[in-house]
Design a protein around this motif. Sequence first.
Motif, PDB file in Angstrom:
ATOM      1  N   PHE A 146       0.950  -1.270   0.118  1.00 32.45           N
ATOM      2  CA  PHE A 146       0.109  -0.212   0.007  1.00 32.45           C
ATOM      3  C   PHE A 146       0.864   1.428  -0.078  1.00 32.45           C
ATOM      4  CE2 PHE A 146      -2.918  -3.121   1.991  1.00 32.45           C
ATOM      5  CZ  PHE A 146      -4.045  -2.982   1.119  1.00 32.45           C
ATOM      6  N   VAL A 147       1.815   1.231   0.770  1.00 29.93           N
ATOM      7  CA  VAL A 147       2.735   2.567   0.674  1.00 29.93           C
ATOM      8  C   VAL A 147       3.359   2.442  -0.682  1.00 29.93           C
ATOM      9  CG1 VAL A 147       4.953   3.495   1.948  1.00 29.93           C
ATOM     10  CG2 VAL A 147       3.224   2.058   3.174  1.00 29.93           C
ATOM     11  N   ILE A 154       1.678   9.406  -5.608  1.00 31.73           N
ATOM     12  CA  ILE A 154       2.326  10.941  -5.449  1.00 31.73           C
ATOM     13  C   ILE A 154       3.278  11.320  -6.437  1.00 31.73           C
ATOM     14  CG2 ILE A 154       4.250  12.148  -4.056  1.00 31.73           C
ATOM     15  CD1 ILE A 154       3.175  10.480  -1.607  1.00 31.73           C
ATOM     16  N   TYR A 155       3.894  10.292  -7.125  1.00 32.33           N
ATOM     17  CA  TYR A 155       4.758  10.597  -8.363  1.00 32.33           C
ATOM     18  C   TYR A 155       3.796  11.186  -9.571  1.00 32.33           C
ATOM     19  CZ  TYR A 155       7.337   9.769 -12.513  1.00 32.33           C
ATOM     20  OH  TYR A 155       7.886   9.753 -13.995  1.00 32.33           O
ATOM     21  N   TYR A 156       2.611  10.592  -9.769  1.00 34.22           N
ATOM     22  CA  TYR A 156       1.836  10.898 -11.013  1.00 34.22           C
ATOM     23  C   TYR A 156       1.246  12.308 -10.543  1.00 34.22           C
ATOM     24  CZ  TYR A 156       2.851   6.735 -13.374  1.00 34.22           C
ATOM     25  OH  TYR A 156       3.475   5.699 -13.849  1.00 34.22           O
ATOM     26  N   PHE A 157       0.965  12.593  -9.119  1.00 36.44           N
ATOM     27  CA  PHE A 157       0.306  13.824  -8.648  1.00 36.44           C
ATOM     28  C   PHE A 157       1.349  14.984  -8.839  1.00 36.44           C
ATOM     29  CE2 PHE A 157      -0.507  16.851  -4.962  1.00 36.44           C
ATOM     30  CZ  PHE A 157      -1.800  16.912  -5.112  1.00 36.44           C
ATOM     31  N   GLU A 158       2.320  14.662  -8.826  1.00 33.30           N
ATOM     32  CA  GLU A 158       3.407  15.789  -8.936  1.00 33.30           C
ATOM     33  C   GLU A 158       3.584  16.084 -10.259  1.00 33.30           C
ATOM     34  OE1 GLU A 158       7.106  15.350  -6.849  1.00 33.30           O
ATOM     35  OE2 GLU A 158       6.155  15.683  -4.881  1.00 33.30           O
ATOM     36  N   LYS A 159       3.375  15.153 -11.194  1.00 32.00           N
ATOM     37  CA  LYS A 159       3.764  15.038 -12.846  1.00 32.00           C
ATOM     38  C   LYS A 159       2.358  15.642 -13.490  1.00 32.00           C
ATOM     39  CE  LYS A 159       7.842  13.220 -13.074  1.00 32.00           C
ATOM     40  NZ  LYS A 159       8.816  13.944 -13.485  1.00 32.00           N
ATOM     41  N   GLY A 160       1.390  15.949 -12.572  1.00 26.92           N
ATOM     42  CA  GLY A 160       0.289  16.676 -13.183  1.00 26.92           C
ATOM     43  C   GLY A 160      -0.793  15.926 -13.772  1.00 26.92           C
ATOM     44  N   ASN A 161      -0.797  14.539 -13.350  1.00 25.15           N
ATOM     45  CA  ASN A 161      -1.977  13.726 -13.794  1.00 25.15           C
ATOM     46  C   ASN A 161      -3.276  14.079 -13.262  1.00 25.15           C
ATOM     47  OD1 ASN A 161      -3.695  11.834 -14.306  1.00 25.15           O
ATOM     48  ND2 ASN A 161      -2.188   9.973 -13.904  1.00 25.15           N
ATOM     49  N   THR A 165      -5.932  13.265  -7.796  1.00 27.55           N
ATOM     50  CA  THR A 165      -6.267  14.304  -6.806  1.00 27.55           C
ATOM     51  C   THR A 165      -5.799  14.229  -5.423  1.00 27.55           C
ATOM     52  OG1 THR A 165      -8.356  13.384  -6.061  1.00 27.55           O
ATOM     53  CG2 THR A 165      -8.396  14.339  -8.158  1.00 27.55           C
ATOM     54  N   SER A 166      -5.804  15.337  -4.741  1.00 29.14           N
ATOM     55  CA  SER A 166      -5.117  15.448  -3.382  1.00 29.14           C
ATOM     56  C   SER A 166      -6.096  14.376  -2.368  1.00 29.14           C
ATOM     57  CB  SER A 166      -5.130  16.678  -2.812  1.00 29.14           C
ATOM     58  OG  SER A 166      -6.504  17.380  -3.086  1.00 29.14           O
ATOM     59  N   ALA A 167      -7.571  14.445  -3.043  1.00 28.03           N
ATOM     60  CA  ALA A 167      -8.214  13.782  -2.134  1.00 28.03           C
ATOM     61  C   ALA A 167      -8.038  12.187  -2.194  1.00 28.03           C
ATOM     62  CB  ALA A 167      -9.817  14.117  -2.682  1.00 28.03           C
ATOM     63  N   THR A 168      -7.587  11.729  -3.529  1.00 27.95           N
ATOM     64  CA  THR A 168      -7.293  10.405  -3.676  1.00 27.95           C
ATOM     65  C   THR A 168      -6.017  10.090  -2.707  1.00 27.95           C
ATOM     66  OG1 THR A 168      -8.168  10.627  -6.164  1.00 27.95           O
ATOM     67  CG2 THR A 168      -6.259   8.565  -5.294  1.00 27.95           C
ATOM     68  N   ILE A 169      -4.731  10.962  -2.757  1.00 29.70           N
ATOM     69  CA  ILE A 169      -3.836  10.475  -2.009  1.00 29.70           C
ATOM     70  C   ILE A 169      -4.354  10.638  -0.457  1.00 29.70           C
ATOM     71  CG2 ILE A 169      -1.532  11.524  -1.120  1.00 29.70           C
ATOM     72  CD1 ILE A 169      -1.181  12.531  -3.916  1.00 29.70           C
ATOM     73  N   GLN A 170      -5.092  11.631  -0.081  1.00 29.49           N
ATOM     74  CA  GLN A 170      -5.597  11.642   1.411  1.00 29.49           C
ATOM     75  C   GLN A 170      -6.152  10.279   1.950  1.00 29.49           C
ATOM     76  OE1 GLN A 170      -5.306  14.676   3.900  1.00 29.49           O
ATOM     77  NE2 GLN A 170      -5.285  12.677   4.764  1.00 29.49           N
ATOM     78  N   GLY A 171      -7.248   9.712   1.067  1.00 32.96           N
ATOM     79  CA  GLY A 171      -7.768   8.390   1.213  1.00 32.96           C
ATOM     80  C   GLY A 171      -6.920   7.193   1.347  1.00 32.96           C
ATOM     81  N   LEU A 172      -6.009   7.268   0.441  1.00 36.12           N
ATOM     82  CA  LEU A 172      -4.854   6.251   0.507  1.00 36.12           C
ATOM     83  C   LEU A 172      -4.096   6.295   1.915  1.00 36.12           C
ATOM     84  CD1 LEU A 172      -3.965   3.738  -0.830  1.00 36.12           C
ATOM     85  CD2 LEU A 172      -2.434   5.026  -2.121  1.00 36.12           C
ATOM     86  N   LYS A 177      -3.288   4.295   7.367  1.00 39.18           N
ATOM     87  CA  LYS A 177      -3.080   4.539   8.894  1.00 39.18           C
ATOM     88  C   LYS A 177      -4.015   3.482   9.410  1.00 39.18           C
ATOM     89  CE  LYS A 177      -1.755   9.561   8.916  1.00 39.18           C
ATOM     90  NZ  LYS A 177      -2.141  10.884   9.233  1.00 39.18           N
ATOM     91  N   THR A 178      -5.051   3.334   9.092  1.00 37.12           N
ATOM     92  CA  THR A 178      -6.162   2.433   9.629  1.00 37.12           C
ATOM     93  C   THR A 178      -5.544   0.923   9.624  1.00 37.12           C
ATOM     94  OG1 THR A 178      -8.067   3.597   8.810  1.00 37.12           O
ATOM     95  CG2 THR A 178      -8.418   1.484   9.237  1.00 37.12           C
ATOM     96  N   GLU A 179      -4.960   0.598   8.630  1.00 36.14           N
ATOM     97  CA  GLU A 179      -4.436  -0.932   8.355  1.00 36.14           C
ATOM     98  C   GLU A 179      -3.261  -1.022   9.627  1.00 36.14           C
ATOM     99  OE1 GLU A 179      -5.318  -3.263   6.993  1.00 36.14           O
ATOM    100  OE2 GLU A 179      -6.899  -2.440   5.753  1.00 36.14           O
ATOM    101  N   MET A 180      -2.371   0.148   9.641  1.00 33.84           N
ATOM    102  CA  MET A 180      -1.161  -0.219  10.595  1.00 33.84           C
ATOM    103  C   MET A 180      -1.817  -0.053  12.016  1.00 33.84           C
ATOM    104  SD  MET A 180       1.808   2.278   8.569  1.00 33.84           S
ATOM    105  CE  MET A 180       3.024   1.822   9.628  1.00 33.84           C
ATOM    106  N   GLN A 181      -2.700   0.671  12.322  1.00 33.85           N
ATOM    107  CA  GLN A 181      -3.358   0.950  13.699  1.00 33.85           C
ATOM    108  C   GLN A 181      -4.111  -0.245  14.317  1.00 33.85           C
ATOM    109  OE1 GLN A 181      -5.420   4.553  13.525  1.00 33.85           O
ATOM    110  NE2 GLN A 181      -3.450   5.813  13.532  1.00 33.85           N
TER     111      GLN A 181
END
Length: 221
Positions: A146-147, A154-161, A165-172, A177-181
Amino acid sequence: MTVYDTLLCLYMVSLEVANDCDLEPVAYEFFTQAFVLYEEEIADSKAQVTAIHLIIGTLQRMNIFGVENRDTLTHKATGYSAKLLKKPDQCRAVYACSHLFWVDDQDGIKDGERVLLCLKRALRIANAAQQMANAARGSSGPVTLFVEILNKYIYYFEKGNPQITSATIQGLIELIKTEMQSDSASVLPVSDAFFASTLRYIQFQKQKGGILGEKYDSIKV
């Protein structure tokens, strides 16, 4: 290295030469033979993983194929990636295929939607791998995959795909975090350190500011 592994490497070298010489039909035939060799002669699972990544990396560098030929080859590469024996190997090969649809030095190859489809498919495979680990161990499997996928997002987010979106990254991030906790989570030190490093990178970009910092501004770490 077997004779077939050596032959596959020779095919890939020949492909680079054909590409440099602008010989599309020759390059396509070399790829066709490489896939035949992969399917019929390379049976060892570890050798298959090495071979498919070699094929993906070589195809990514090709710039002579027309749309139809490239689509055919990327479809084959993605299909073989999803059929590797082990789920983690499948996941890593599938997300590697995302680079076949977004090549920085080729303006015509920036298909954000197909990149996202690859990453979503990799995420489903990672989830299946964790469920298998849960059944085998009686506890949650490691979250490393998952990481790794988060870092691809993040790579494609910075490349401008625009599909990432930021919401997609936030969700992941929240998913990880949920899995690790989870009380039964199997959090390996390397996974924990990798995730922490990824979050530090996001925080660094937020603090640095600028255009990239603004993109990350809404992401909470």
